[in-house]
Design an enzyme around this catalytic site. Sequence first.
Site, PDB file in Angstrom:
ATOM      1  N   GLY A 152      -3.276   6.486  -4.887  1.00  0.00           N
ATOM      2  CA  GLY A 152      -3.174   5.610  -5.975  1.00  0.00           C
ATOM      3  C   GLY A 152      -1.965   5.630  -7.032  1.00  0.00           C
TER       4      GLY A 152
ATOM      5  CB  SER B 237       0.670   5.314  -1.937  1.00  0.00           C
ATOM      6  OG  SER B 237       0.046   5.627  -3.298  1.00  0.00           O
TER       7      SER B 237
END
Length: 254
Positions: free
Chosen positions: A177, A217
Amino acid sequence: MRKKIIAGNWKMHLNKAEAIELVESVLVGSKDLDLDENKIVVFSPSFVYLDTIVSKIASLSNVFVAAQNCSEYEQGAYTGEVAAKMLQNVGVQFVIVGHSERRQYFNETNIVLHQKMKQAFVHKLQPIFCCGEPLEIRENQEHFLFIQQQLENCLFLLSEEELLQTVIAYEPIWAIGTGKTATPEQAQEVHHFIRKCIAENYNATIADQISILYGGSVNAQNAAQLFSQADIDGGLVGGASLKAQDFRTIILSI
Ligand code: PEP
């Protein structure tokens, strides 16, 4: 042969209509996604939408549903908990165990995670076991030791048969994140290390059969490069799994 797996972890996002629309948009023309028994997609909605999403994908092959967690207990007076047996009962096939957010915010220890995995196996769910180091451990170059301990204190307590049912997700916490992805080389190095640990604790044949996903990510731009690495068998995708077009691109990148 180990499977290629793209799993979307929706965390605590989306309402019911959005969840349905997301699945429909990802799977529109699902033939184009080129799925087969060795290349599968997994959606991981909140508990309250599991039933709905299971029904939504019921007629499709090679698409599955995961819960984001399960109880370490079989059943009983555990208010607010969801048993693996209940997940099996609504048609869920996978369960994420040991996501760093569960370890960090809900104090889930390796012992508890091991019990959750045991519950998963009893009820024919495949665990997606997450491991990965925090930033300071990486900066001190202690990540291999850290991950080895996570494996030894939880995963390597499983029997060979149980391990063969398990999917591993390497998720460096500093990449979750944050928009900061591990480079393909950094990820490959750890995946290779995990496989070596499995070979040492079990054997090379088992090590070769386990799918090891990268998480942290992953997005439509970096997925192909990550997935081109020899020991990376797919991704556990958070943020980008909430955007249909991006998730489709990620599925097509493997
Ligand atoms: C995750 O939640 O498992 C994750 C990898 O999130 P993100 O892709 O958003 O970093």
